[in-house]
Design an enzyme around this catalytic site. Structure first.
Site, PDB file in Angstrom:
ATOM      1  N   SER A   1       0.833  -1.208   0.000  1.00  0.00           N
ATOM      2  CA  SER A   1       0.000   0.000   0.000  1.00  0.00           C
ATOM      3  C   SER A   1       0.864   1.254   0.000  1.00  0.00           C
ATOM      4  O   SER A   1       1.922   1.285   0.638  1.00  0.00           O
ATOM      5  CB  SER A   1      -0.904   0.013   1.236  1.00  0.00           C
TER       6      SER A   1
ATOM      7  N   TYR B   1      -1.034   0.584  10.367  1.00  0.00           N
ATOM      8  CA  TYR B   1      -1.216  -0.124   9.098  1.00  0.00           C
ATOM      9  C   TYR B   1      -0.098   0.253   8.126  1.00  0.00           C
ATOM     10  O   TYR B   1       0.503  -0.605   7.470  1.00  0.00           O
ATOM     11  CB  TYR B   1      -2.582   0.230   8.519  1.00  0.00           C
TER      12      TYR B   1
END
Length: 737
Positions: free
Chosen positions: A629, A642
């Site tokens: 990501s 995250y």
């Protein structure tokens, strides 16, 4: 009245009732499916104990999982009895889990050779949470008693031999040290519940029943499971009892063709002659035909002549090898001359012969294989099967293969045509497989062999058609690989793609890309089995491809290697699509929540990266795709836990790519921007910067084929993230990202 559902699960064709070999029928040269006697015996004994039964062989009926689920919902059984194999166990457990989810109090019995006194390490490879009992001894004697004990008197279950039962979270074994000796006490398999026409004699296509005539084998071949699962003492049914079952089949079911199931029908010559004489002295004389297995020693010509007179038309010999060294080292206790003599006697008696050979044993080199090839042509059997050695658990061959470093992973999920070993000490598995295919083709395509088959058919159209069907199967398995595609496999064949975290929207869209553009065979894995089952049904319906669903838990670190090694075949492409966005605020105050995010997105991913890298590198090709990501490119207050995990994943992929450069293994890092998925549904995103899963999947698919190293998708996220990374910290901290 309690009801028990007995079945073979839908899927590829395996001899599930043949615990010794569990043969892959579809990839064999001349074998056909044999009747599900294990289910038939279980049905007979259960009915004797007062249970209602429902029996179905979904595998041989070519049914879909939906057919099984429909029957289950309609019949609403209290328990199920499933016959599994070494090769199908993972797929079987997925189906069992689906049934258990439908009925949580379901009693589940699994029967299979791998459960004979199993090592805890073997059980650790399997997700058995939905299973009640494992049956490793001869299930015919166990199922009725076990089911009655479970429902009527659970305290007596530990006294039942040959099973494993749950004691809390652990599996407890009962006695595996002895076997039943009174084989005549068993009721005959309940053939009124079996669709007997499905199990046909290969040449004529007429129904062929299996008759279990004896159990156990005094031999000690290092590759064979029989001495372990059936004992070394030969246990024989009486000729009268065998004749009674033959008569029942002939009179009540119209069956006149039989396969006499025994590890070696001729080991006790006096008993063999008594069985033949019982047939000859009965009304069945001249009316039935049968096939039997035999060792080449002990054997005599007079016994073979009497077998022919009593209706035997074919005898199958396990020659195994044309190498004297191999025959000695596998403890076959036979010689090349024994093979030749037995074959000569059989042919002189007017019997057709079926030869079974074994290649790929740890010590074998090219000279051993060539000796076997020469022996195959010298014996010139009417039918031939050439197996690749499988080091099944519990055999001495398994120990040798591990000692020699030839068995890097699990045997589970493998069979005689899809071996788990890397080859032999001097031959690669590719060389062994190529030798097998060439030998089979050279043997069967000889004009003399084809002419002999035509003469044996005698102008019978049905026999000619069946010979042609088996011939086409041989060609399909050897000469006609699937439609070739470029890029993902060395030979251009359709790739096998495993997607971990396959329940995500991007992953499912990527799966459709692979089936539509590569005709790929898919393995979809995640914890959400129901979503995957629905996706698999849809994909299989829309495209003519194989779709397998597997349960996968990213946080089960200890099970990662076993899971990967159970994939059969090993995937050509592995996609790591699992992830957990998590709750940033919860993670700030609860380290357990933070650790779950980190372990899911980073620790689990690194574990699987290293396992895949090891296996792919040894094989020499493969693609590893990691969905990371852009959140990992700069920490933001809204999701830095995250982002930190994804940053670590991105770096791990980069390091792995560097390490594997030049090995034939491609590593792709995917950095998707905002995408309209279930995971991001709660977070509003700019419409013009938010892509669809199909757009992202198409970009990923192209990048895999192009062997791209790093993919931002859509493309504009590369310049966006360049700006984000370059933003001075004094300005960045003032943003509300």
């Amino acid at each position: 009245m309690k009801k028990i559902m007995l079945f073979y699960p839908p899927g590829r064709f395996y001899q599930r009732g043949e615990d010794r070999s569990q043969g892959n029928v579809e990839q064999s040269t001349a074998t056909s499916m044999r009747a599900p006697n294990d289910l038939g015996y279980a049905a007979a004994t259960l009915k004797k104990e007062g249970f209602a039964v429902f029996l179905r062989d979904y595998q041989t009926e070519r049914c879909a999982p939906a057919d099984l689920l429909a029957d289950f919902d309609r019949e609403n059984p209290d328990g199920i009895f499933v016959s599994i194999t070494n090769s199908t166990i993972f797929h079987d457990l997925v189906l069992v889990g689906e049934l258990k989810a439908r009925k949580p109090d379901l009693m589940v019995m699994l029967k299979g050779a791998i459960f004979f006194d199993p090592d805890p390490a073997l059980l650790a490879q399997l997700d058995l949470a939905d299973v009640t009992y494992l049956i490793g001894l001869e299930s015919d004697f166990i199922v009725g008693r076990l089911t009655k004990a479970h429902f009527d008197d659970p305290a007596t279950v530990p006294a039942i031999r040959g099973i494993l039962y749950r004691d809390g979270d652990a599996w407890t074994k009962t006695d595996f040290a002895s076997w039943e000796t009174d084989l005549d006490s068993l009721p005959f398999p309940d053939r009124s519940l079996i669709k007997n026409a499905l199990y046909a004699r290969p040449d004529t296509g007429e129904p062929q029943a299996t008759i279990a005539t004896s159990r156990g084998c005094p031999s000690a071949c290092i590759f064979c499971m029989t001495p372990k699962i059936s004992g070394k003492k030969l246990r024989l049914r009486s000729p009268e009892n065998i004749l009674a079952e033959l008569t029942d089949c002939f009179v009540n079911h119209g069956i006149r063709d039989f396969f006499f199931k025994s590890d070696t029908f001729t080991f006790d010559p006096a008993w063999t002659r008594a069985v033949c004489q019982a047939i000859l002295d009965s009304p069945l004389a001249g009316k039935i035909r049968w096939v039997a297995n035999s060792k080449v020693k002990p054997l005599d010509k007079d016994t073979l002549v009497l077998m022919k007179k009593a209706g035997c038309w074919l005898v199958a010999f396990g020659y195994e090898s044309g190498s004297p060294e191999t025959l000695t080292r596998i403890h076959k206790n036979t010689t090349i001359n024994d093979n030749i003599q037995a074959t000569t006697w059989a042919k002189e008696a007017g019997l057709l012969t079926f030869g079974f050979f074994l290649i790929g044993l740890p010590w074998e080199g090219r000279e051993h294989l060539e000796a076997t090839r020469a022996h195959i042509f010298a014996l010139d059997n009417d039918f031939l099967e050439l197996h690749i050695a499988i080091p099944y658990y519990g055999t001495r061959l398994n120990e040798i293969a591990r000692e020699e470093g030839l068995l890097p992973g699990s045997v589970l999920g493998k069979d005689y045509f899809n071996a788990p070993t890397v080859g032999t000490a001097t031959l690669s598995m590719e060389e062994i497989e190529a030798f097998r295919k060439k030998t089979l083709l050279d043997f069967h395509l000889r004009p003399s062999y084809i002419g002999r088959k035509l003469l044996q058919a005698g102008g019978n159209p049905k026999i000619l058609a069946n010979y042609a069907r088996f011939g086409l199967r041989l060609l399909k398995n050897t000469l006609m690989p699937p439609k070739r595609q470029k890029g993902l496999t060395p030979d251009g064949a359709p790739p096998t793609v495993c997607i971990l975290g396959a329940g995500s929207d991007i992953a499912l869209a990527l799966a459709r890309q692979f089936v539509a553009k590569d005709t790929a065979n898919l393995v979809l894995a995640s914890r959400d089995q129901r979503r995957l089952e629905e996706a698999a049904v849809s994909l299989a319906k829309d495209c003519d491809v194989s779709v397998t669903v597997r349960r996968f838990d990213a946080l089960d670190f200890a099970g990662h290697a076993a899971f990967f090694d159970s994939l059969d075949p090993m995937p050509d492409v592995l996609v790591l699509a699992f992830g957990l966005l998590g709750d940033q605020k919860a993670g700030q105050s609860d380290f357990a929540a933070a650790r779950t995010v980190i372990d899911t997105n980073f620790t689990a991913a690194v574990s699987l990266l290293e396992i895949a890298a090891d296996r792919f590198t040894r094989r020499g090709h493969g693609a590893i795709v990691g969905l990371s990501s852009p959140a990992g490119e700069r920490g933001r207050k809204s999701n830095y836990l995250y982002g930190a995990a994804k940053a670590g994943f991105t770096v791990a992929l980069a390091g792995l790519r560097h390490r594997l450069a030049g090995t034939g293994v491609h590593v792709l890092t995917v950095l998707p921007g905002w995408t309209r998925t279930r995971m991001t549904a709660a977070a509003p995103t700019p419409p013009r910067l938010t892509a669809t899963p199909d757009r992202v999947a198409a970009d990923i698919h192209k990048a895999i084929h192009d062997k791209t190293s790093i993919l931002y998708t859509p493309w504009f996220w590369r310049p966006i993230m360049t700006v984000v990374r370059a933003l001075p910290e004094k300005l960045f901290v003032k943003t509300n990202l």
